[in-house]
Design a protein around this motif. Structure first.
Motif, PDB file in Angstrom:
ATOM      1  N   ASP A  98       0.846  -1.188   0.000  1.00 56.09           N
ATOM      2  CA  ASP A  98       0.000   0.000   0.000  1.00 56.09           C
ATOM      3  C   ASP A  98       0.886   1.243   0.000  1.00 56.09           C
ATOM      4  O   ASP A  98       1.875   1.313   0.750  1.00 56.09           O
ATOM      5  CB  ASP A  98      -0.892   0.021   1.239  1.00 56.09           C
ATOM      6  CG  ASP A  98      -1.956  -1.065   1.196  1.00 56.09           C
ATOM      7  OD1 ASP A  98      -1.974  -1.826   0.216  1.00 56.09           O
ATOM      8  OD2 ASP A  98      -2.755  -1.144   2.141  1.00 56.09           O
ATOM      9  N   CYS A  99       0.539   2.218  -0.821  1.00 61.04           N
ATOM     10  CA  CYS A  99       1.396   3.397  -0.936  1.00 61.04           C
ATOM     11  C   CYS A  99       0.600   4.604  -1.409  1.00 61.04           C
ATOM     12  O   CYS A  99      -0.585   4.499  -1.757  1.00 61.04           O
ATOM     13  CB  CYS A  99       2.560   3.125  -1.889  1.00 61.04           C
ATOM     14  SG  CYS A  99       2.048   2.485  -3.506  1.00 61.04           S
ATOM     15  N   LYS A 100       1.278   5.770  -1.441  1.00 61.60           N
ATOM     16  CA  LYS A 100       0.671   7.027  -1.874  1.00 61.60           C
ATOM     17  C   LYS A 100       1.560   7.645  -2.944  1.00 61.60           C
ATOM     18  O   LYS A 100       2.785   7.647  -2.818  1.00 61.60           O
ATOM     19  CB  LYS A 100       0.516   7.977  -0.682  1.00 61.60           C
ATOM     20  CG  LYS A 100      -0.408   9.153  -0.930  1.00 61.60           C
ATOM     21  CD  LYS A 100      -0.669   9.896   0.373  1.00 61.60           C
ATOM     22  CE  LYS A 100      -1.708  10.993   0.175  1.00 61.60           C
ATOM     23  NZ  LYS A 100      -1.994  11.701   1.446  1.00 61.60           N
ATOM     24  N   ILE A 101       0.932   8.190  -3.993  1.00 63.80           N
ATOM     25  CA  ILE A 101       1.695   8.733  -5.127  1.00 63.80           C
ATOM     26  C   ILE A 101       2.289  10.092  -4.772  1.00 63.80           C
ATOM     27  O   ILE A 101       1.582  11.000  -4.334  1.00 63.80           O
ATOM     28  CB  ILE A 101       0.807   8.853  -6.376  1.00 63.80           C
ATOM     29  CG1 ILE A 101       0.313   7.463  -6.811  1.00 63.80           C
ATOM     30  CG2 ILE A 101       1.566   9.516  -7.518  1.00 63.80           C
ATOM     31  CD1 ILE A 101      -0.641   7.489  -7.994  1.00 63.80           C
TER      32      ILE A 101
ATOM     33  N   VAL B   2       6.272   6.660  -5.472  1.00 64.76           N
ATOM     34  CA  VAL B   2       5.363   6.536  -4.335  1.00 64.76           C
ATOM     35  C   VAL B   2       6.165   6.378  -3.042  1.00 64.76           C
ATOM     36  O   VAL B   2       7.358   6.075  -3.076  1.00 64.76           O
ATOM     37  CB  VAL B   2       4.430   5.310  -4.500  1.00 64.76           C
ATOM     38  CG1 VAL B   2       3.634   5.395  -5.784  1.00 64.76           C
ATOM     39  CG2 VAL B   2       5.232   4.002  -4.462  1.00 64.76           C
ATOM     40  N   TYR B   3       5.476   6.584  -1.927  1.00 65.86           N
ATOM     41  CA  TYR B   3       6.080   6.192  -0.656  1.00 65.86           C
ATOM     42  C   TYR B   3       5.155   5.194   0.033  1.00 65.86           C
ATOM     43  O   TYR B   3       3.932   5.286  -0.060  1.00 65.86           O
ATOM     44  CB  TYR B   3       6.400   7.401   0.235  1.00 65.86           C
ATOM     45  CG  TYR B   3       5.225   8.092   0.868  1.00 65.86           C
ATOM     46  CD1 TYR B   3       4.752   7.705   2.125  1.00 65.86           C
ATOM     47  CD2 TYR B   3       4.596   9.166   0.237  1.00 65.86           C
ATOM     48  CE1 TYR B   3       3.682   8.357   2.724  1.00 65.86           C
ATOM     49  CE2 TYR B   3       3.529   9.820   0.813  1.00 65.86           C
ATOM     50  CZ  TYR B   3       3.074   9.410   2.070  1.00 65.86           C
ATOM     51  OH  TYR B   3       2.010  10.051   2.646  1.00 65.86           O
TER      52      TYR B   3
ATOM     53  N   ASP C  20      -3.026  10.301  -4.603  1.00 71.86           N
ATOM     54  CA  ASP C  20      -3.935   9.156  -4.599  1.00 71.86           C
ATOM     55  C   ASP C  20      -3.236   7.947  -3.977  1.00 71.86           C
ATOM     56  O   ASP C  20      -2.010   7.819  -4.034  1.00 71.86           O
ATOM     57  CB  ASP C  20      -4.374   8.800  -6.029  1.00 71.86           C
ATOM     58  CG  ASP C  20      -5.398   9.776  -6.572  1.00 71.86           C
ATOM     59  OD1 ASP C  20      -5.964  10.535  -5.768  1.00 71.86           O
ATOM     60  OD2 ASP C  20      -5.623   9.787  -7.794  1.00 71.86           O
ATOM     61  N   LYS C  21      -4.055   7.056  -3.408  1.00 73.85           N
ATOM     62  CA  LYS C  21      -3.502   5.855  -2.770  1.00 73.85           C
ATOM     63  C   LYS C  21      -3.565   4.672  -3.730  1.00 73.85           C
ATOM     64  O   LYS C  21      -4.509   4.545  -4.513  1.00 73.85           O
ATOM     65  CB  LYS C  21      -4.265   5.539  -1.486  1.00 73.85           C
ATOM     66  CG  LYS C  21      -4.057   6.578  -0.391  1.00 73.85           C
ATOM     67  CD  LYS C  21      -4.831   6.225   0.863  1.00 73.85           C
ATOM     68  CE  LYS C  21      -4.595   7.252   1.964  1.00 73.85           C
ATOM     69  NZ  LYS C  21      -5.380   6.959   3.183  1.00 73.85           N
TER      70      LYS C  21
END
Length: 708
Positions: free
Chosen positions: A257-260, A300-301, A285-286
């Motif tokens: 799972d990450c976020k842009i 992403v992180y 966005d996730k």
């Protein structure tokens, strides 16, 4: 307390699960759940108690089962597997010795030396030893725990034939007592049947296994050197940590799972939502771990790893639902628990009845009683419900429908009414700011107050306002709360009271009911805000499908009568109840429940009590957290599209359970007297017993493609 989740291998029926369950509860553990279909065992015990875990693992191993991911493995204790560690290997080993014993059954073939009783004993002994090492040990352990399992019947039947033949070997006429091939074929064919059963059960788990990405995902990790130069290098996803930076290119899996942070991409989230159409993603966005980037490239992180990811949460929810026992399974469990003693008694009566009433020889009477022991199948009754539930839950999960417990899957068959909330459920919840008016303050101050209040709410209207009116100099609150059905209330450090609420809260200040949000300060109306919401494109078709199935549709909302009537007219909803507080919604659901079982579909914080009260509460995946927690079913496709499928799966899963239970009961009701009257040999009985479970599994697997 710590929740422990183990995979226990070797459980083949309800009795096995009962044995493990009884052992763990006897050790004082709480919230014990055992699912023999998937081998999932969970329980709670005090934290940091590794010594106790090791003891529990040894106890389960002592019952004849194997903990695949237990405390011993975590501690690095290596366990050497036996060569004959599974049913397929045991079957092949026994088959080598059993085939020569069965040569005489081939017409026209007669090998004299194979009929020698000493040769037959020598061929049977290895098979009997391997058989008793498994069936005998399991039978004794289950008897000691007070829950006799099916292996008691197999061990009794094989031992009776072996001891009878062995006794005859030392008499003057050993040829009259040669039933060594009966012993060997029973053990060999039951091993084959158990292997077929394991394979059949595995197929019921197919859709659930697909939820996990089985191969190791390689991620492109980003790192910076002392000169702030960017370097990209491959790393296995299991070694990623929260906060790591990763580059994901076209065609690659999202590792966790990450976020842009930057870039855009089209992402296939079918693994979670069941929708293969790519979703466009941009900055902030996730992304869900396990989804695939169809096109584009993003940096992403990582926001969650391991057990904290969305996919792990989904799998955990499905596994917990599998472990739950729906009401229909209780009867089968009660019968399974007493099945072995009852069958043993029938076998004894068969022996005595054939011997003294039927005037048959002891040899023939014994064979018939052995056939009764071998053909009886408690596993079929224990497998009937879990197999159907596993397939139903698996298909639902693959289509973005998550059942939190098996009970909700079963009770769907009775649903006669579906109650919808309006905002965010029948409508998209993607509001756009339409107009506003500042009455007692400047526009900028109205925006500042509205943003400062609404940023603390997850309601779709609140999210719209904060997205449109983001300000830097927001107000600081001493106290802030969301009042269900009304809106936001905040008090600043100077003691001024602010509100962003619906008309109900300001009815004394204005008679104009046409606006969505009213802003007040210390009881003075400062202004109002209007937003526009669109009806979900799939809503009309879903309502029509439900009505065609004979299900009544109801709109139950806190919004105004005018807005609710407009939506209901557009969608063809039969009944409208508007301007309801959460308490009134709760009472309405209770009233509907008294008439017929109700499914409630909602997404807001004000829907949570009603969702919990309904026969089945259904929430959307983009709903508020409390709504998702209160609901028993979550639709992961960001919409209502799969609501009819959820209802259909519930009904058809129950039909499959009924079919399975009918087959399990009718099989045993017919098979036992047929064996008792000598119409089935023990050898054929052993084969038919193994195939009975396969029939149930095949019937359950039909749910994967059955039109629901």
């Amino acid at each position: 307390m710590e929740k422990v989740n183990w995979k226990v291998e070797g459980m083949s029926c309800t009795n096995c699960a009962l044995t493990v369950h009884k052992y763990l509860e006897g050790e004082g553990l709480s919230n014990v759940k055992v699912n023999f279909i998937g081998g999932d065992v969970s329980f709670e015990l005090p934290k940091d108690n590794d010594a106790h875990k090791l003891e529990l693992e040894k106890g389960i191993e002592g019952l004849g089962y194997h903990v695949a991911n237990g405390a011993a493995q975590a501690a690095g204790v290596a366990k050497k597997k036996k060569w004959l560690h599974n049913h397929w290997r045991r079957f092949l080993f026994c088959l080598v010795f059993t085939l020569p014993l069965m040569v005489h059954m081939i017409p026209g073939v007669h090998i004299h030396w194979l009929m020698n009783h000493w040769v037959q004993l020598a061929l049977t002994l290895p098979v009997y030893i391997v058989g008793m090492d498994f069936f005998g040990r399991s039978a004794i352990r289950s008897l000691l725990k007070g829950i006799p399992n099916m292996n008691v019947l197999v061990a009794l039947g094989a031992t009776a034939a072996f001891v009878y033949s062995l006794t005859g070997t030392f008499t003057a006429n050993p040829a009259n007592y040669l039933f060594y091939e009966t012993t060997a074929t029973i053990i060999t064919l039951v091993f084959l049947g158990n292997w077929l059963e394991d394979k059949s059960v595995e197929t019921t788990q197919e859709n659930i296994r697909k939820l996990t990405v089985t191969q190791k995902i390689m991620a492109n990790m980003i790192a910076y050197d002392d000169q702030y130069q960017e370097h990209v290098f491959p790393v296995e996803s299991q070694y990623l940590k929260v906060g790591d930076l990763v580059l994901i290119n076209s065609g690659e899996y999202v590792p966790m799972d990450c976020k842009i942070l930057s870039g855009t991409a089209s992402v296939n989230e079918a693994i979670v939502t069941g929708e293969s159409a790519p979703v466009e993603k941009k900055m902030n966005d996730k992304l869900i771990g396990g989804s695939i980037v169809d096109s584009g490239s993003v940096k992403v992180y990582i926001t969650a790893v391991g057990e904290d990811t969305v996919m792990s949460h989904i799998l955990r929810m499905v596994q917990e639902a599998q472990a739950e026992k729906p009401p229909v399974q209780q009867l089968a469990d009660k019968i399974s628990a007493v099945f072995v003693p009852v069958v043993t008694s029938i076998a004894l009566l068969t022996l005595l009845g054939n011997l003294f009433i039927g005037n048959h020889t002891f040899t023939e009477s014994l064979l018939r009683s052995i056939a009764v022991l071998v053909i009886a199948c408690p596993c079929a009754m224990g497998l009937a419900t879990p197999a159907a539930i596993a397939v139903g839950l698996g298909r639902a999960a693959r289509n973005g429908i998550l059942f939190k417990n098996a009970r909700s899957l079963e009770v769907f068959r009775n649903i006669k009414q579906v109650v919808f909330d309006k905002t965010g459920t029948l409508t998209t919840g993607q509001f756009a700011l339409r107009r506003f008016a500042a009455l007692a303050v400047e526009e900028e101050e109205l925006k500042q107050i509205a943003y400062s209040l609404e940023k603390h709410s997850s309601h779709p209207i609140a999210r719209c306002i904060t997205r449109e009116w983001k300000v830097k100099n927001e107000l600081r609150w001493g106290k802030i709360e969301e009042v269900k059905g009304l809106g936001m209330q905040g008090t600043d450090k100077e003691g001024n009271r602010y509100e962003a609420v619906s008309h109900k809260a300001v009815a004394a200040l204005t008679s104009d009911t046409t606006h969505n949000v009213y802003i007040t300060r210390n009881g003075v109306l400062l202004g109002w805000i209007d937003v526009a919401d669109e009806i979900r494109p799939e809503a009309k078709a879903v309502v029509a499908q439900l009505q065609q199935s004979g299900i009544k549709t109801i709109l139950l909302s806190g919004d105004t009568k005018e807005k609710c009537a407009q939506v209901a007219t557009t969608l063809g909803i039969e009944e409208v109840v508007a301007e309801q507080t959460p308490e009134q919604k709760l009472q309405r659901i209770a009233d509907y429940n008294a008439v017929a079982p109700v499914a409630m579909v909602g997404d807001g914080i004000n829907d949570a009590p009603a969702l919990a009260k309904a026969t089945v509460g259904i929430s959307l995946s983009d709903a508020s957290q409390i709504a998702m927690q209160s609901a028993q079913v979550v639709l992961m496709n960001h919409g209502l599209k799969h609501l009819p499928m959820a209802l259909g799966l519930g009904r058809h899963t129950y039909v499959t359970i009924q079919q399975n239970l009918f087959w399990a009961f009718i099989y045993n009701i017919i098979a036992l007297p047929v064996a008792a009257f000598g119409y089935l040999s023990p050898t054929f009985g052993a084969l038919v017993m193994g195939l009975s479970d396969v029939v149930l599994a095949i019937n359950s697997v039909r749910l994967n493609w059955k039109k629901v």
